[in-house]
Scaffold this active site. Sequence first.
Site, PDB file in Angstrom:
ATOM      1  CG  HIS A   1       3.738   2.235   8.876  1.00  0.00           C
ATOM      2  ND1 HIS A   1       3.455   2.187   7.537  1.00  0.00           N
ATOM      3  CD2 HIS A   1       4.424   1.097   9.135  1.00  0.00           C
ATOM      4  CE1 HIS A   1       3.923   1.065   7.006  1.00  0.00           C
ATOM      5  NE2 HIS A   1       4.520   0.387   7.954  1.00  0.00           N
TER       6      HIS A   1
ATOM      7  NE  ARG B   1       2.069  -2.958   5.359  1.00  0.00           N
ATOM      8  CZ  ARG B   1       2.944  -2.252   4.651  1.00  0.00           C
ATOM      9  NH1 ARG B   1       2.804  -0.953   4.546  1.00  0.00           N
ATOM     10  NH2 ARG B   1       3.936  -2.838   4.028  1.00  0.00           N
TER      11      ARG B   1
ATOM     12  CD  GLN C   1      -2.707   0.424   4.407  1.00  0.00           C
ATOM     13  OE1 GLN C   1      -2.451   1.540   3.958  1.00  0.00           O
ATOM     14  NE2 GLN C   1      -1.806  -0.317   5.011  1.00  0.00           N
TER      15      GLN C   1
ATOM     16  N   PRO D   1       0.844  -1.202   0.000  1.00  0.00           N
ATOM     17  CG  PRO D   1       0.043  -1.022   2.179  1.00  0.00           C
ATOM     18  CD  PRO D   1       0.785  -1.934   1.260  1.00  0.00           C
ATOM     19  CG  MET D   2       3.693   2.315  -1.537  1.00  0.00           C
ATOM     20  SD  MET D   2       4.962   2.083  -2.762  1.00  0.00           S
ATOM     21  CE  MET D   2       4.115   1.041  -3.927  1.00  0.00           C
TER      22      MET D   2
ATOM     23  CE1 TYR E   1       0.192   8.160   9.031  1.00  0.00           C
ATOM     24  CE2 TYR E   1       0.977   5.941   8.556  1.00  0.00           C
ATOM     25  CZ  TYR E   1       1.017   7.311   8.318  1.00  0.00           C
ATOM     26  OH  TYR E   1       1.893   7.817   7.395  1.00  0.00           O
TER      27      TYR E   1
ATOM     28  CG  HIS F   1      -2.360   1.632   7.774  1.00  0.00           C
ATOM     29  ND1 HIS F   1      -1.315   1.157   8.541  1.00  0.00           N
ATOM     30  CD2 HIS F   1      -1.820   2.588   6.978  1.00  0.00           C
ATOM     31  CE1 HIS F   1      -0.192   1.806   8.206  1.00  0.00           C
ATOM     32  NE2 HIS F   1      -0.481   2.682   7.256  1.00  0.00           N
ATOM     33  N   GLY F   2      -2.919  -0.921  10.708  1.00  0.00           N
ATOM     34  CA  GLY F   2      -2.645  -0.810  12.146  1.00  0.00           C
ATOM     35  C   GLY F   2      -1.183  -0.507  12.441  1.00  0.00           C
TER      36      GLY F   2
HETATM   37  C1  LIG Z   1       5.369   6.733  -1.339  1.00  0.00           C
HETATM   38  C2  LIG Z   1       5.048   5.746  -0.260  1.00  0.00           C
HETATM   39  C3  LIG Z   1       3.806   5.758   0.342  1.00  0.00           C
HETATM   40  C4  LIG Z   1       3.475   4.829   1.332  1.00  0.00           C
HETATM   41  N1  LIG Z   1       2.207   4.808   1.853  1.00  0.00           N
HETATM   42  C5  LIG Z   1       1.830   3.806   2.665  1.00  0.00           C
HETATM   43  C6  LIG Z   1       0.467   3.634   3.038  1.00  0.00           C
HETATM   44  O1  LIG Z   1      -0.440   4.353   2.605  1.00  0.00           O
HETATM   45  N2  LIG Z   1       0.170   2.610   3.882  1.00  0.00           N
HETATM   46  C7  LIG Z   1       1.133   1.765   4.370  1.00  0.00           C
HETATM   47  O2  LIG Z   1       0.815   0.856   5.133  1.00  0.00           O
HETATM   48  N3  LIG Z   1       2.421   1.889   4.005  1.00  0.00           N
HETATM   49  C8  LIG Z   1       2.798   2.862   3.160  1.00  0.00           C
HETATM   50  N4  LIG Z   1       4.098   2.925   2.716  1.00  0.00           N
HETATM   51  C9  LIG Z   1       5.058   1.867   3.096  1.00  0.00           C
HETATM   52  C10 LIG Z   1       5.068   0.776   2.022  1.00  0.00           C
HETATM   53  O3  LIG Z   1       3.844   0.054   1.999  1.00  0.00           O
HETATM   54  C11 LIG Z   1       6.211  -0.240   2.246  1.00  0.00           C
HETATM   55  O4  LIG Z   1       6.018  -0.902   3.461  1.00  0.00           O
HETATM   56  C12 LIG Z   1       7.571   0.431   2.237  1.00  0.00           C
HETATM   57  O5  LIG Z   1       7.713   1.294   1.118  1.00  0.00           O
HETATM   58  C13 LIG Z   1       8.694  -0.608   2.207  1.00  0.00           C
HETATM   59  O6  LIG Z   1       8.601  -1.390   1.042  1.00  0.00           O
HETATM   60  P1  LIG Z   1       9.626  -1.132  -0.198  1.00  0.00           P
HETATM   61  O7  LIG Z   1      11.005  -1.136   0.408  1.00  0.00           O
HETATM   62  O8  LIG Z   1       9.377  -2.289  -1.111  1.00  0.00           O
HETATM   63  O9  LIG Z   1       9.298   0.185  -0.782  1.00  0.00           O
HETATM   64  C14 LIG Z   1       4.445   3.877   1.756  1.00  0.00           C
HETATM   65  C15 LIG Z   1       5.721   3.892   1.168  1.00  0.00           C
HETATM   66  C16 LIG Z   1       6.026   4.795   0.157  1.00  0.00           C
HETATM   67  C17 LIG Z   1       7.388   4.733  -0.474  1.00  0.00           C
END
Ligand SMILES: Cc1cc2nc3c(=O)[nH]c(=O)nc-3n(C[C@H](O)[C@H](O)[C@H](O)COP(=O)(O)O)c2cc1C
Length: 370
Positions: free
Chosen positions: A171, A222, A103, A26-27, A173, A168-169
């Site tokens: 980071h 999560r 998410q 999720p991003m 939040y 989403h549990g």
């Molecule tokens: C631009 C961006 C936005 C993200 N937004 C979320 C999010 O909305 N929810 C979440 O659980 N994690 C979010 N993350 C964390 C990612 O889901 C992931 O755990 C993290 O990028 C590590 O994975 P990677 O090394 O493959 O990028 C975000 C990461 C990035 C880079």
Amino acid sequence: MTATEPLFRPFRLKGLELRNRIVMAPMTRDMAPEGVPGGANAEYYRRRAAGGVGLILSEGTVIDRPASRNLPNIPFFHGDKALQGWRGVAEAVHGAGAKIGPQIWHTGSTKGGAWKPEAEVESPSGLLAPDKPRGRAMTEEDIADTIAAFARAAADAKRIGMDLVEVHGAHGYLIDQFFWQGTNLRDDRWGGATLPERSRFAVEVLKAVRAAVGPDFPVLLRVSQWKQQDYGVKLAASPQEMEAWLGPLVEAGADVLHCSQRRFWDAEFPEIDGDTGLNFAGWAKKLTGAPTISVGSVGLGGAEFLAAFRGEGAGAAPLGQLMDRMARDEFDLIAVGRALISDPDWVRHVEAGDTAALRGFDARDLAELV
Ligand SMILES: Cc1cc2nc3c(=O)[nH]c(=O)nc-3n(C[C@H](O)[C@H](O)[C@H](O)COP(=O)(O)O)c2cc1C
């Protein structure tokens, strides 16, 4: 067996069959004007589905509470317009052969930037981080309404044709602000000295979500040890504490634990099984018996990701370790984030062993929905 075969085994989750073990992490992209995902968002997800991803987890999309988002273009997961938009996203992804779940999220008292939501931000104790006041502490009524809003979002996910839902549990939040001792100072039943006591909010969210979607719809949760407010925090300092934290969450309705860490190859308790020991998802699966998703820096080295595995370069740990861990079923699925931002076809390239095509992550690709 080819080098990457452990990634390309199907996976069954209740009635849901995933074509491989690769999950789009999720991003947040903050690119849904007025909270409504439109054609560009649907196309962005469709490209990853067409590129071979098995399961797409949407960017965090917020529940129906005032100030549940911390950036102005984060999508809503409530209201007819936004849900209609998400229905379009799900159809686009399904048309390209992947599965998808939203998410669902509440950002608590975190800051996304300078932007301020229309309402005052809320959290368990009105803290952004230990000793950092921001916004207000939630009342009983706020808490009840928030739990109900999570449940409605989950029911809507099912209704509009999503395949599952992820809560989403992690980071730092809202839900994680309840878990974390540093941001949950409550002396009522939503707080407490122990992590299981501070998990009550998450347990109630999961129970309500489960009741809303019924027994057969997959619910993911999560979780993370780390917080964006402090990467060094560990909610659970031992396997015993981890079991006491995660066990009740699985019992409350989480079918899968999505265990967020920044580097998937970091051992969670190296003092127990060494530097190459089980990672967070590995321990979570061992302790709860639930399937788990791991994540963290997969494919960021670009071509090196495959080349190193074949002995063509330095730094063999990442892909080699991923395949070993997946072949041993230490965890069940692997989420990929940034590598998929820069390359929608990342999965196809890995499957084909096309080292030359792998570029890794370029932060400039965040500027638009590539
Ligand atoms: C631009 C961006 C936005 C993200 N937004 C979320 C999010 O909305 N929810 C979440 O659980 N994690 C979010 N993350 C964390 C990612 O889901 C992931 O755990 C993290 O990028 C590590 O994975 P990677 O090394 O493959 O990028 C975000 C990461 C990035 C880079």
